[in-house]
Design a protein around this motif. Structure first.
Motif, PDB file in Angstrom:
ATOM      1  N   ALA A 166      33.175  49.667  38.915  1.00 59.54           N
ATOM      2  CA  ALA A 166      32.945  50.258  40.235  1.00 59.54           C
ATOM      3  C   ALA A 166      34.195  51.000  40.708  1.00 59.54           C
ATOM      4  CB  ALA A 166      32.547  49.169  41.229  1.00 59.54           C
ATOM      5  N   THR A 167      35.356  50.474  40.347  1.00 56.46           N
ATOM      6  CA  THR A 167      36.603  51.145  40.721  1.00 56.46           C
ATOM      7  C   THR A 167      36.633  52.561  40.150  1.00 56.46           C
ATOM      8  OG1 THR A 167      37.760  49.032  40.695  1.00 56.46           O
ATOM      9  CG2 THR A 167      39.123  51.006  40.596  1.00 56.46           C
ATOM     10  N   ASP A 216      36.172  38.896  32.191  1.00 51.73           N
ATOM     11  CA  ASP A 216      37.360  39.130  33.030  1.00 51.73           C
ATOM     12  C   ASP A 216      37.354  38.181  34.226  1.00 51.73           C
ATOM     13  OD1 ASP A 216      35.088  40.412  33.997  1.00 51.73           O
ATOM     14  OD2 ASP A 216      36.214  41.993  35.006  1.00 51.73           O
ATOM     15  N   ALA A 242      34.406  39.050  41.152  1.00 51.58           N
ATOM     16  CA  ALA A 242      34.678  39.223  39.749  1.00 51.58           C
ATOM     17  C   ALA A 242      35.012  40.668  39.409  1.00 51.58           C
ATOM     18  CB  ALA A 242      33.486  38.781  38.966  1.00 51.58           C
ATOM     19  N   VAL A 272      32.318  50.610  32.076  1.00 53.01           N
ATOM     20  CA  VAL A 272      32.349  51.279  33.373  1.00 53.01           C
ATOM     21  C   VAL A 272      32.687  50.235  34.426  1.00 53.01           C
ATOM     22  CG1 VAL A 272      29.838  51.013  33.473  1.00 53.01           C
ATOM     23  CG2 VAL A 272      30.932  52.510  35.086  1.00 53.01           C
ATOM     24  N   LEU A 282      28.426  48.413  28.954  1.00 50.81           N
ATOM     25  CA  LEU A 282      28.991  49.746  29.114  1.00 50.81           C
ATOM     26  C   LEU A 282      30.383  49.630  29.702  1.00 50.81           C
ATOM     27  CD1 LEU A 282      25.850  51.373  30.750  1.00 50.81           C
ATOM     28  CD2 LEU A 282      26.529  51.408  28.336  1.00 50.81           C
ATOM     29  N   ARG A 284      41.160  41.128  48.667  1.00 55.56           N
ATOM     30  CA  ARG A 284      40.857  42.275  47.825  1.00 55.56           C
ATOM     31  C   ARG A 284      40.548  43.347  48.843  1.00 55.56           C
ATOM     32  NH1 ARG A 284      36.577  43.397  43.213  1.00 55.56           N
ATOM     33  NH2 ARG A 284      35.972  45.417  44.022  1.00 55.56           N
TER      34      ARG A 284
HETATM   35  P1  ATP Z   1      35.455  46.692  40.695  1.00 53.93           P
HETATM   36  O1  ATP Z   1      35.866  47.771  39.750  1.00 53.93           O
HETATM   37  O2  ATP Z   1      35.308  47.146  42.113  1.00 53.93           O
HETATM   38  O3  ATP Z   1      36.320  45.445  40.576  1.00 53.93           O
HETATM   39  P2  ATP Z   1      33.300  45.872  38.955  1.00 53.93           P
HETATM   40  O4  ATP Z   1      32.693  47.071  38.325  1.00 53.93           O
HETATM   41  O5  ATP Z   1      34.227  45.060  38.100  1.00 53.93           O
HETATM   42  O6  ATP Z   1      33.972  46.248  40.325  1.00 53.93           O
HETATM   43  P3  ATP Z   1      32.104  43.678  40.378  1.00 53.93           P
HETATM   44  O7  ATP Z   1      31.077  43.866  41.399  1.00 53.93           O
HETATM   45  O8  ATP Z   1      33.464  43.336  40.843  1.00 53.93           O
HETATM   46  O9  ATP Z   1      32.107  45.010  39.465  1.00 53.93           O
HETATM   47  O10 ATP Z   1      31.664  42.624  39.286  1.00 53.93           O
HETATM   48  C1  ATP Z   1      30.487  41.865  39.311  1.00 53.93           C
HETATM   49  C2  ATP Z   1      30.268  41.237  37.965  1.00 53.93           C
HETATM   50  O11 ATP Z   1      29.923  42.279  37.059  1.00 53.93           O
HETATM   51  C3  ATP Z   1      31.477  40.527  37.342  1.00 53.93           C
HETATM   52  O12 ATP Z   1      31.035  39.346  36.696  1.00 53.93           O
HETATM   53  C4  ATP Z   1      31.998  41.531  36.351  1.00 53.93           C
HETATM   54  O13 ATP Z   1      32.681  40.898  35.285  1.00 53.93           O
HETATM   55  C5  ATP Z   1      30.713  42.183  35.898  1.00 53.93           C
HETATM   56  N1  ATP Z   1      30.885  43.549  35.411  1.00 53.93           N
HETATM   57  C6  ATP Z   1      31.601  44.530  35.950  1.00 53.93           C
HETATM   58  N2  ATP Z   1      31.530  45.655  35.227  1.00 53.93           N
HETATM   59  C7  ATP Z   1      30.734  45.375  34.179  1.00 53.93           C
HETATM   60  C8  ATP Z   1      30.270  46.138  33.035  1.00 53.93           C
HETATM   61  N3  ATP Z   1      30.623  47.391  32.826  1.00 53.93           N
HETATM   62  N4  ATP Z   1      29.450  45.511  32.170  1.00 53.93           N
HETATM   63  C9  ATP Z   1      29.110  44.228  32.371  1.00 53.93           C
HETATM   64  N5  ATP Z   1      29.518  43.461  33.398  1.00 53.93           N
HETATM   65  C10 ATP Z   1      30.319  44.026  34.302  1.00 53.93           C
END
Ligand code: ATP
Length: 272
Positions: A211-212, A141, A266, A209, A207, A78
């Motif tokens: 991180a991407t 996911d 994840a 949202v 929510l 990744r």
């Molecule tokens: P990226 O977009 O970089 O892939 P991400 O926002 O999905 O990042 P991660 O750090 O990859 O966040 O995910 C960590 C955990 O948080 C995973 O189990 C993911 O499913 C969960 N997660 C991510 N976004 C959310 C959200 N908006 N609400 C609840 N859980 C989330």
């Protein structure tokens, strides 16, 4: 890897178990003294309000004694995280400042060599002993990618699995996960009746949202601060993080991961 062996009584009773059959005495003692340890892993690049809301809700819905939030090291399959391990750790500390029963755990950033969730759960199980419930939570996911993780079927030797519903993610399980869940699926409340081995699906208010999206919006100069807690947004702004494309990010020297575990990080959209 497996040094603590769980006695039969500690393992999920599976289909024979009646989630609603837990005695009122058992429930009452649970209310008076929170028990069970939650684990929530991720890249957290950066930690956003979706993570925070889910982790707090996870702790409160199951009245867990504590939740360990564990940032992952550098994934080879990744994009390298745009911020360093130390920065992601600091942002997590800021995001959860003042929250009780939530601990930021840096064991994966400290560990040398490859780091897999199965090893992380084994190390936590070693610390907890055989009878404490251990609950590994991940977004739906990520749960759907579980069969691609390193030794994924061994995860339930050490912990329960809690799949959290996430907005916009279709939760039709592939046959391999359907088969795996057979005999292990219980209601979330029943997870604290045993130490490991069960699977539950937990619907949390979440929510929409990621991180991407935060990184993309920050890089594009669009509004991004509202998706983060103010302290994390200030930290990012002060250090000028995420102004470049994620591909140009820092290498934090964290542990490598193998292609066998793409879904370990994840929520990723580039699992190969
Ligand atoms: P990226 O977009 O970089 O892939 P991400 O926002 O999905 O990042 P991660 O750090 O990859 O966040 O995910 C960590 C955990 O948080 C995973 O189990 C993911 O499913 C969960 N997660 C991510 N976004 C959310 C959200 N908006 N609400 C609840 N859980 C989330």
């Amino acid at each position: 890897m497996e040094t603590v062996s769980l006695g039969e009584a500690a393992i999920c009773p599976g289909l024979t178990h009646r989630p609603h059959a837990a005695s009122s005495q058992h429930r009452a003692s649970r209310l008076s003294s929170p028990r069970g340890v939650g684990v929530f892993g991720g890249t957290f690049d950066p930690v956003h309000r979706g993570h925070v809301a889910s982790i707090v809700d996870f702790r409160d819905r199951l009245s867990l004694a504590r939740v360990l939030v564990i940032p992952a090291g550098v994934p080879p399959h990744r994009d390298t995280p745009a911020s360093s391990g130390a920065q992601r750790l600091e942002m997590l500390r800021l995001a959860f400042e003042g929250e009780t029963r939530i601990e930021i755990d840096d064991r994966e950033l400290k560990r040398s060599g490859r780091s897999f969730m199965v090893d992380t759960l084994a190390s936590i199980r070693e610390e907890l002993g055989a009878s404490e419930p251990l609950l590994f939570a991940l977004g739906m996911d990520a749960y759907l990618t579980l069969p691609t993780w390193h030794k994924w079927e061994a995860l339930t030797r050490f912990a329960h699995i809690v799949a959290l519903a996430r907005p916009g993610i279709e939760s039709v399980l592939p046959p391999v996960l359907q088969a795996w869940e057979a005999g292990r699926r219980v209601a979330p409340d029943a997870l604290l009746d045993s130490a490991a081995g069960c699977i539950a699906h937990l619907e949390l208010s979440q929510l929409d949202v990621s991180a991407t999206a935060v990184r993309d919006r920050r890089g594009a100069g669009s509004d991004w601060r509202n998706w983060l807690t103010p302290a994390v947004a200030d930290y990012i702004e002060t250090r000028g993080l995420y102004l470049q494309s994620p591909d140009a990010g820092a290498d934090d020297g964290g542990p490598a991961r193998t292609p066998a575990e793409p879904g370990r990080l994840a929520g990723t959209t580039n699992p190969a």
